[in-house]
Structure formats: structure tokens, C-alpha cells
Design an enzyme around this catalytic site. Structure first.
Site, PDB file in Angstrom:
ATOM      1  N   HIS A 103      47.256 -77.674   2.188  1.00  0.00           N
ATOM      2  CA  HIS A 103      47.119 -78.893   1.224  1.00  0.00           C
ATOM      3  C   HIS A 103      45.475 -78.996   1.593  1.00  0.00           C
ATOM      4  O   HIS A 103      45.417 -80.348   2.278  1.00  0.00           O
ATOM      5  CB  HIS A 103      48.113 -79.815   1.330  1.00  0.00           C
ATOM      6  CG  HIS A 103      48.018 -80.863   0.003  1.00  0.00           C
ATOM      7  ND1 HIS A 103      49.148 -81.125  -0.776  1.00  0.00           N
ATOM      8  CD2 HIS A 103      46.830 -81.300  -0.622  1.00  0.00           C
ATOM      9  CE1 HIS A 103      48.894 -81.952  -1.709  1.00  0.00           C
ATOM     10  NE2 HIS A 103      47.339 -82.236  -1.562  1.00  0.00           N
ATOM     11  N   GLU A 117      47.082 -76.513  -5.364  1.00  0.00           N
ATOM     12  CA  GLU A 117      45.986 -76.676  -6.213  1.00  0.00           C
ATOM     13  C   GLU A 117      44.553 -75.888  -6.022  1.00  0.00           C
ATOM     14  O   GLU A 117      43.573 -76.152  -5.438  1.00  0.00           O
ATOM     15  CB  GLU A 117      45.287 -78.024  -6.284  1.00  0.00           C
ATOM     16  CG  GLU A 117      46.536 -78.906  -6.597  1.00  0.00           C
ATOM     17  CD  GLU A 117      46.071 -80.582  -6.999  1.00  0.00           C
ATOM     18  OE1 GLU A 117      44.872 -80.819  -6.626  1.00  0.00           O
ATOM     19  OE2 GLU A 117      46.758 -81.239  -7.614  1.00  0.00           O
ATOM     20  N   ASN A 127      51.036 -79.376 -10.868  1.00  0.00           N
ATOM     21  CA  ASN A 127      50.673 -80.659 -10.810  1.00  0.00           C
ATOM     22  C   ASN A 127      49.981 -81.174 -12.215  1.00  0.00           C
ATOM     23  O   ASN A 127      49.280 -80.451 -12.312  1.00  0.00           O
ATOM     24  CB  ASN A 127      49.706 -80.853  -9.472  1.00  0.00           C
ATOM     25  CG  ASN A 127      50.441 -80.601  -8.266  1.00  0.00           C
ATOM     26  OD1 ASN A 127      51.672 -80.509  -8.131  1.00  0.00           O
ATOM     27  ND2 ASN A 127      49.382 -80.552  -7.182  1.00  0.00           N
ATOM     28  N   GLU A 182      53.636 -82.554  -8.647  1.00  0.00           N
ATOM     29  CA  GLU A 182      53.154 -84.023  -8.467  1.00  0.00           C
ATOM     30  C   GLU A 182      52.919 -84.422 -10.046  1.00  0.00           C
ATOM     31  O   GLU A 182      52.691 -83.705 -10.849  1.00  0.00           O
ATOM     32  CB  GLU A 182      51.638 -83.667  -7.916  1.00  0.00           C
ATOM     33  CG  GLU A 182      51.589 -83.474  -6.712  1.00  0.00           C
ATOM     34  CD  GLU A 182      49.937 -83.399  -5.854  1.00  0.00           C
ATOM     35  OE1 GLU A 182      49.166 -83.802  -6.651  1.00  0.00           O
ATOM     36  OE2 GLU A 182      49.884 -82.673  -4.952  1.00  0.00           O
TER      37      GLU A 182
END
Ligand SMILES: *[C@@H]1O[C@H](CO)[C@@H](O)[C@H](O)[C@H]1NC(C)=O
Ligand SMILES: *[C@@H]1O[C@H](CO)[C@@H](O)[C@H](O)[C@H]1NC(C)=O
Ligand SMILES: *[C@@H]1O[C@H](CO)[C@@H](O)[C@H](O)[C@H]1NC(C)=O
Length: 530
Positions: free
Chosen positions: A165, A210, A352, A420
Site C-alpha cells: 500500500h 491501487e 476501491n 474501500e
């Protein structure tokens, strides 16, 4: 009651539950999320190495907004134009953050109080492998995560672990970071250590959080560490390595761990929904291209039946590269073997999602490489959508329902875990009575429920971002996403429940959204203004 009647009423109960459009289906799971750099602190304790966020915040603190602590506020565009390394020494950082490294027991108590089914957190690569390489394992780092995992499991909370992350070990940045293809193998080495150390108890893994933000923002747009501005070049090289790192990690798990550990491996991509700005054909194409360039970039190779990058990326980047005089496309190519390796390499689609954009066709005669020009889309958010504190976050719940349907149609209704979703307040707001966040969770969860019940989208889990207020990257502590309020001016970093934490907990225990629910100690929100 005899057994027959008990059985009949059980069947009746489960049927009415399944058919009740106001309730999340049995088996649907709820959780909350954080990430290592944003909460752990202890940046140099117990043998941990330096990562790119330690490096950035210590050497270039001017890049970080810290308005409410120091009175100074800087935005990302200020940073891009003024980039002035090391000149300012009062910017904030994640050295202490929420101090979660020292608060395992307290944090798990709060998670229990929320009644979550799982806790999504990330592992700090530098804490496990201080140099980034797997030649030396830092046992104290392993011990920290062992204790967290064991405490969660003892309390019936499943760990959902993100391997990466955003906090790349600084030594790996200094050999080029993700654009260097060797990083794929180094990541697999790291993943192997995680499977060996934790895989006996961890059943769900997310390789990357991401990729678009890691790659486009880190290497093309310079809005995330390492703040490189190689627009239209760095991001694609990074994405290529990252996809191969993911696929090789999936293959490693599938071949060497799945049988004994019985877990699952996926990847999480952030996606805004792209709404056409007008009824025109051009804008409809622009909206589709926006989703392909930001979401399909990473999921087309994994979920589309033909695999590989989306054809619109291939053709537009190839054509622009040629027109700009490059000897080869700025978007690298996969071999046939790599295309096959990537196909199907995810056991669930991690999504997300926070907001949406209205998309219009962008034409330009610029000839410098640029991701936006490659995509050929301009995107904005109407003022009529309610705004969070983050400039990109406006409330448009229809967007997530449309996006879930887009995934269902394009990728054959794979299992989706929402990893998320959440809403920001400004850092200086004492937001315990956080009605706008409660509203956000209610309207987004209603849209998700409709996608599940009415549209039959295959969504199995929902994760609120975030468990608690934390370090919001270049925004420092100026934006708060937490269900729990954290006082960053107090050495002890006390956590205080906001109204949203109680409302979310009620949603989890009743499996339903209840607009009239008022938790004890809070006052009713005035929904007529929402
Ligand atoms: C995972 O391994 C199984 C058994 O070896 C194999 O059949 C399957 O194709 C693999 N899945 C992927 C996506 O590679
Ligand atoms: C949901 O996804 C799972 C895992 O891919 C699959 O087994 C299942 O058939 C899907 N359900 C629907 C309704 O498509
Ligand atoms: C919603 O909350 C209110 C207030 O706490 C309560 O009276 C009501 O029964 C709840 N509705 C449902 C459907 O649980």
C-alpha cells in the site's frame, strides 16, 4: 415446536431474508481498512528500514499539506510548480501517525466494538525486509504482524492483508522503483516471505492497492511518492512491472501454497465512475475510455476474455507515440505467455470507489507525451454534487451502482469485494457528529444493496475507509476519513468514536440501513438538508 416446524420456519426465515430488498444477503461481509504508513508510526523502530514515504516526508516536507497544524496549506499544483526539496522542515509525516504499532490490543478492541467481520490492513515491506531484498528477514517486524493477526483471529476478526500500500522500500526506489522490471521478481520474493510467515492463518491477500495511484500518480503526475513527473512514460512502465509482479505472485500462491493454505489472492484497483458529460456520442466514448484507461488498464489483462491491455489504450498510445517520434510505443507489450499468465490471476476483484466524474472528449495538438492526451478525456465534477474535504471527492451514489454493473457486463460478473469507500472532513473539523459521513455511508450502501438485489451484481464484501483518521499522504493530517477521531496533537493519539462508527456498527449487526437510527450520545441528523 417439533423438528419439522423448526426446519420449515428456518427455511422460511432464510428465504424471507434472501428476498428482503432492504437487507444485505447472508454471508455478505463488512470490514474497515487502514494502511501501514498511514497508521503504524514507529518508522525506525525494531529494525525497520526506510521506505519512500519516510524519505519523502523527511527530505521534502514542503510537499505535504499540514495547514491545521502549522497554518500552512499547499496543494498538489503548488507542489508541482515549486518543488523545492528539503527547503521546509515543518511538514508533517507518518513517523508516529496513529501509533498503531504500539496499540494492537486497543485497536482490536475497537474493531470488536464495531462488530466487523474482517480488518483490512497493509504490511510495511520495510518492516519485514529492511533493505527491500529477501536476503534478511527482520524478526521483530514479523513478530508485530504475528501479534496483530493472532489477536484479530482470537477475536473472530479475519485479517485481509494488503501486501503493498504505497510504501516502497527506499533502496528499491534508488534502483528505479517500479519502472525497473526487476521489481516484479523482488516483489514475488517479498510475497513468498509473507505466505511463509503468515499464510497459515491469513486466508485473503491483496497484492497491490491501487496500481493507478502507485503508477500514474507516483511516476507520471508526481502527486504521490516518489513524486516523479515522467508523464505518459513512467506510469506505463510502472504498471507493466506491477501487473507482472501480481500475476507471478498469484502463480506462486496457486502452485505452491493454495493446497496447504486454502486462501485467496486478489488485487485492488481504485475506480471513479465515468459519466458522459452530455448526450453526445463523443462524450459517451470519452466516459468509456476514461474507465478503460484508469480501471481497464489493470483489470482488462486479468478479467477480459481476450486479456492484455484494453485495445483503446494500445491503439491510442501506439499512435501518439509514433506521432511524437518515439521509436516504440510508450506502453510496453506483454508476450503471449505473459498475457496467459495474467488472465484469471485474481480470486476476487478488489474495488476501491469514492466518487465519479463527468467525462468529455478532449482534443489537443500538444505533442509532448501525456497520459491525459493519450486518454483523450477531460473530466470534472458538477458543483451540485455534495463535496467532501478532498478535492476529488463528491457524493454521487449512482456512480457505484453503474460501475458495478459495468464490471458485471464487461467481465462476466466476477466476485467483487469493495475494499474501500468513505468520506473526508477537513482536518481541523471536530467531526464527532459526522452527519455528512453518515449520509455518505447510507446512500452508498443503499446503491450497493440495489446493485446486489436488483441487478444481481456479485458483490460479497464492503470495507469502510477508514477505521480511524490517519495520515492522508500529501494532504498530511488535513483530511479525516475515520470512523474514529484521532487527536494528533496528543502524544497518546486517543481514538474517539464518531457517530458514523455507531451507525456503521448498527448496519453490520442488522444487515440493513436505518435512516432514523440515532446512536446513544448523538443527536438526530437533519436529513432534509441532505
Ligand atoms: C491454478 O492452479 C490450478 C491447479 O494447478 C490450475 O488448474 C489453474 O489453471 C491455475 N489457475 C490460474 C489462474 O493460473
Ligand atoms: C460470483 O463469483 C463467484 C466467484 O467467481 C462465482 O463462483 C459465482 O458463480 C458468481 N456468482 C454469480 C451470481 O455470478
Ligand atoms: C430504526 O431505528 C429506530 C430508532 O432507533 C428504531 O426505532 C427502528 O425500529 C429501526 N428500524 C428498523 C427497521 O430496525
Amino acid at each position: 415446536m417439533n423438528l419439522h416446524i423448526i426446519l420449515l420456519s428456518l427455511i422460511f426465515l432464510s428465504k424471507t431474508q434472501a428476498q428482503d430488498g432492504n437487507q444485505f444477503p447472508g454471508g455478505f461481509r463488512f470490514g474497515v481498512a487502514t494502511a501501514s504508513y498511514q497508521v503504524e508510526g514507529a518508522w525506525n523502530e525494531d529494525g525497520k528500514g526506510e521506505n519512500i514515504w519516510d524519505y519523502l516526508t523527511h527530505n521534502n516536507p514542503g510537499a505535504i499539506d499540514d495547514g491545521f497544524l502549522t497554518g500552512k496549506g499547499e496543494n498538489i499544483w503548488d507542489y508541482l510548480t515549486h518543488n523545492n526539496p528539503g527547503a521546509i522542515d515543518d511538514g508533517s509525516n507518518g513517523d508516529i501517525a496513529c501509533d498503531s504499532y504500539h496499540k494492537t490490543a486497543e485497536d482490536v478492541e475497537l474493531l470488536k466494538d464495531l462488530d466487523v467481520d474482517f480488518y483490512r490492513f497493509s504490511i510495511s515491506w520495510s518492516r519485514i525486509l529492511p533493505s527491500g531484498h529477501a536476503n534478511y528477514i527482520n524478526r521483530e517486524g514479523v513478530n508485530y504482524y504475528n501479534e496483530l493477526i493472532d489477536t484479530l483471529i482470537a477475536n473472530d476478526i479475519r485479517p485481509l492483508i494488503t501486501m503493498f500500500h504505497w510504501d516502497l522500500p527506499q533502496p528499491l526506489q534508488e534502483i528505479g522503483g517500479w519502472p525497473n522490471p526487476i521489481l516484479a521478481d523482488l516483489f514475488v520474493d517479498y510475497a513468498k516471505v509473507l505466505f511463509d510467515e503468515f499464510g497459515d492463518r491469513v486466508l485473503e491477500w491483496i497484492t497491490f492497492n491501487e496500481p493507478y495511484q502507485i503508477c500514474h500518480q507516483g511516476y507520471s503526475e508526481a502527486t504521490k511518492a516518489p513524486l516523479y513527473a515522467q508523464d505518459g512514460i513512467g506510469g506505463y512502465l510502472c504498471g507493466h512491472t506491477l501487473l507482472l509482479a501480481h500475476a507471478k505472485t498469484y502463480q506462486l500462491y496457486n502452485e505452491s501454497y493454495r493446497e496447504t493454505q486454502q486462501g485467496r489472492v486478489g488485487i485492488t484497483v481504485n475506480a471513479m465512475w465515468g459519466e458522459p458529460a452530455s448526450e453526445s456520442e463523443d462524450d459517451a466514448t470519452a466516459a468509456e475510455n476514461y474507465i478503460q484507461f484508469t480501471f481497464g488498464w489493470f483489470f482488462n489483462p486479468i478479467y477480459a476474455s481476450e486479456g492484455d491491455y484494453p485495445s483503446v489504450m494500445r491503439s491510442q498510445i501506439d499512435a501518439n507515440s509514433q506521432a511524437e517520434g518515439f521509436q516504440r510505443s510508450r506502453l510496453p507489450s506483454f508476450t503471449q505467455e505473459e498475457i496467459e499468465l495474467l488472465k484469471g490471476s485474481s480470486d476476487f476483484l478488489g474495488l476501491n470507489h469514492y466518487s465519479s466524474y463527468e467525462c468529455a472528449r478532449l482534443t489537443t495538438d500538444e505533442t509532448t507525451p501525456s497520459f491525459i492526451n493519450d486518454m483523450g478525456v477531460s473530466y470534472t465534477q458538477p458543483d451540485t454534487w455534495e463535496a467532501g474535504a478532498s478535492f476529488w471527492l463528491k457524493v454521487y451514489p449512482d456512480g457505484i451502482r453503474k460501475l458495478l454493473n459495468w464490471i458485471k457486463t464487461r467481465y462476466g460478473n466476477p466476485e467483487v469485494m469493495i475494499t474501500e469507500n468513505g468520506f473526508s472532513y477537513a482536518g481541523n473539523e471536530q467531526d464527532l457528529q459526522d452527519c455528512r459521513r453518515v449520509n455518505y455511508y447510507n446512500v452508498y450502501l443503499e446503491a450497493i444493496l440495489a446493485a446486489i438485489v436488483e441487478d444481481e451484481c456479485n458483490v460479497t464484501a464492503y470495507t469502510a475507509w477508514s477505521f480511524m483518521d490517519n495520515y492522508e499522504w500529501l494532504r498530511g493530517y488535513t483530511q479525516r476519513f475515520g470512523l474514529y477521531y484521532v487527536d494528533f496533537t496528543d502524544d497518546d493519539r486517543p481514538r474517539t468514536p464518531k457517530m458514523s462508527s455507531r451507525v456503521y456498527s448498527n448496519i453490520i449487526s442488522t444487515r440493513a440501513i436505518n435512516w432514523t437510527y440515532v446512536p446513544e450520545g448523538f443527536t438526530a441528523c437533519d436529513w432534509s438538508t441532505e
